[in-house]
Design a protein around this motif. Structure first.
Motif, short mmCIF file in Angstrom:
data_model
loop_
_atom_site.label_atom_id
_atom_site.label_comp_id
_atom_site.label_asym_id
_atom_site.label_seq_id
_atom_site.Cartn_x
_atom_site.Cartn_y
_atom_site.Cartn_z
N MET A 288 -5.28 -47.90 35.49
CA MET A 288 -4.25 -46.99 34.91
C MET A 288 -4.99 -45.65 35.38
SD MET A 288 -3.02 -46.29 31.07
CE MET A 288 -1.39 -46.92 31.06
N ALA A 289 -4.21 -44.77 35.67
CA ALA A 289 -4.77 -43.32 35.95
C ALA A 289 -5.09 -42.55 34.89
CB ALA A 289 -3.73 -42.63 37.06
N LYS A 290 -5.97 -41.88 34.89
CA LYS A 290 -6.50 -40.83 33.79
C LYS A 290 -5.40 -39.80 33.79
CE LYS A 290 -10.20 -38.04 32.29
NZ LYS A 290 -11.51 -37.48 32.38
N GLU A 291 -4.85 -39.63 32.49
CA GLU A 291 -3.91 -38.33 32.44
C GLU A 291 -4.62 -36.84 32.35
OE1 GLU A 291 -0.65 -36.90 28.97
OE2 GLU A 291 -0.96 -39.05 29.26
N ILE A 292 -4.16 -35.95 33.02
CA ILE A 292 -4.74 -34.73 33.18
C ILE A 292 -4.23 -33.64 31.99
CG2 ILE A 292 -4.79 -32.70 34.92
CD1 ILE A 292 -4.10 -34.41 37.14
N PRO A 293 -5.06 -33.27 31.14
CA PRO A 293 -4.73 -32.20 30.10
C PRO A 293 -4.13 -31.17 30.70
CG PRO A 293 -6.96 -32.24 30.42
CD PRO A 293 -6.69 -33.40 31.44
N SER A 294 -3.31 -30.70 29.72
CA SER A 294 -2.54 -29.45 29.98
C SER A 294 -3.54 -28.25 29.28
CB SER A 294 -1.32 -29.32 29.46
OG SER A 294 -1.21 -29.12 27.89
N VAL A 295 -3.25 -27.02 29.65
CA VAL A 295 -3.96 -25.95 28.91
C VAL A 295 -3.74 -26.10 27.50
CG1 VAL A 295 -4.15 -23.54 28.59
CG2 VAL A 295 -4.15 -24.43 30.77
N GLY A 296 -2.71 -26.22 26.84
CA GLY A 296 -2.30 -26.67 25.57
C GLY A 296 -3.00 -27.85 25.04
N ASP A 297 -3.23 -28.88 25.86
CA ASP A 297 -4.05 -30.01 25.17
C ASP A 297 -5.38 -29.49 25.14
OD1 ASP A 297 -1.95 -31.94 25.50
OD2 ASP A 297 -2.45 -32.21 27.38
N LEU A 298 -6.02 -28.84 25.87
CA LEU A 298 -7.43 -28.30 25.84
C LEU A 298 -7.48 -27.33 24.80
CD1 LEU A 298 -8.29 -27.99 29.70
CD2 LEU A 298 -8.91 -29.52 27.99
N ARG A 299 -6.45 -26.48 24.60
CA ARG A 299 -6.49 -25.71 23.31
C ARG A 299 -6.58 -26.66 22.10
NH1 ARG A 299 -1.45 -21.77 21.93
NH2 ARG A 299 -0.76 -23.67 21.24
N ARG A 300 -5.71 -27.32 22.07
CA ARG A 300 -5.79 -28.31 20.79
C ARG A 300 -7.07 -28.90 20.62
NH1 ARG A 300 -0.64 -28.69 22.30
NH2 ARG A 300 -0.83 -30.29 23.48
N ALA B 121 0.19 -18.41 38.93
CA ALA B 121 1.38 -18.67 40.13
C ALA B 121 1.91 -19.86 40.09
CB ALA B 121 1.02 -17.81 41.33
N LYS B 122 1.00 -20.82 40.34
CA LYS B 122 1.43 -22.35 40.58
C LYS B 122 1.89 -22.84 39.07
CE LYS B 122 -0.27 -26.78 42.14
NZ LYS B 122 -1.27 -27.37 42.62
N ALA B 123 1.47 -22.46 37.97
CA ALA B 123 1.92 -22.99 36.78
C ALA B 123 3.38 -22.35 36.66
CB ALA B 123 0.89 -22.34 35.78
N ILE B 124 3.62 -21.10 37.05
CA ILE B 124 4.95 -20.60 37.11
C ILE B 124 5.99 -21.42 37.90
CG2 ILE B 124 6.46 -18.50 37.24
CD1 ILE B 124 3.67 -16.93 36.17
N GLU B 125 5.51 -21.63 38.96
CA GLU B 125 6.27 -22.41 40.11
C GLU B 125 6.70 -23.71 39.34
OE1 GLU B 125 7.62 -22.01 43.15
OE2 GLU B 125 7.19 -19.58 42.91
N MET B 126 5.97 -24.43 38.54
CA MET B 126 6.07 -25.43 38.05
C MET B 126 7.01 -25.69 36.69
SD MET B 126 4.72 -27.41 40.22
CE MET B 126 4.73 -29.09 39.52
N HIS B 127 7.34 -24.20 36.29
CA HIS B 127 8.06 -24.16 35.22
C HIS B 127 9.52 -23.30 35.49
CE1 HIS B 127 9.46 -22.55 31.16
NE2 HIS B 127 8.45 -23.33 30.42
N PHE C 117 -1.40 -27.28 34.21
CA PHE C 117 -2.42 -28.21 34.21
C PHE C 117 -3.75 -27.44 35.25
CE2 PHE C 117 1.26 -30.66 33.73
CZ PHE C 117 1.05 -31.26 32.64
N PRO C 118 -4.73 -27.13 34.27
CA PRO C 118 -5.81 -26.55 35.21
C PRO C 118 -6.78 -27.70 35.83
CG PRO C 118 -6.47 -26.96 32.87
CD PRO C 118 -4.95 -27.31 32.99
N VAL C 119 -7.37 -27.02 36.59
CA VAL C 119 -8.65 -28.12 37.31
C VAL C 119 -9.95 -27.61 36.81
CG1 VAL C 119 -7.08 -28.16 39.30
CG2 VAL C 119 -8.88 -26.46 39.23
N GLN C 120 -10.60 -28.61 36.76
CA GLN C 120 -12.28 -28.55 36.19
C GLN C 120 -13.01 -27.98 37.43
OE1 GLN C 120 -13.47 -29.35 33.27
NE2 GLN C 120 -15.09 -28.07 33.74
#
Length: 88
Positions: free
Chosen positions: A1-13, A49-55, A84-87
């Motif tokens: 099973m692939a690991k789910e990528i956390p959103s900025v909101g997830d990382l904030r929580r 800018a990419k996050a905006i493109e995806m919204h 979704f940020p990158v590490q």
């Protein structure tokens, strides 16, 4: 099973990213929409800018010249939180 990528909101929580950093990322984009990806202190980076493109709603409202500054800020911030940020 692939690991789910956390959103900025997830990382904030998880307290890995702060509200102040989200505000800084929003302000940086509003000042310069061609800015480099924003680097959080946690080591994550987000291309706003990419996050905006995806919204779709943010993309639509930010393209409209009649959108008020307050709504622009809200849409950018929403796209950042949902993005979704990158590490590294």
């Amino acid at each position: 099973m692939a690991k789910e990528i956390p959103s900025v909101g997830d990382l904030r929580r998880k307290a890995e990213i702060t509200d102040d950093e989200i505000e800084e990322a929003t302000a940086a984009y509003l000042k310069d929409d061609g800015a480099e990806p924003f680097a959080f202190k946690s080591g994550h980076r987000i291309d706003v800018a990419k996050a905006i493109e995806m919204h779709p709603q943010a993309k639509k409202l930010l393209a409209d010249k009649a959108t008020t500054p307050g709504l622009r800020r809200t849409m950018v911030k929403t796209a950042v939180i949902m993005g979704f940020p990158v590490q590294g």
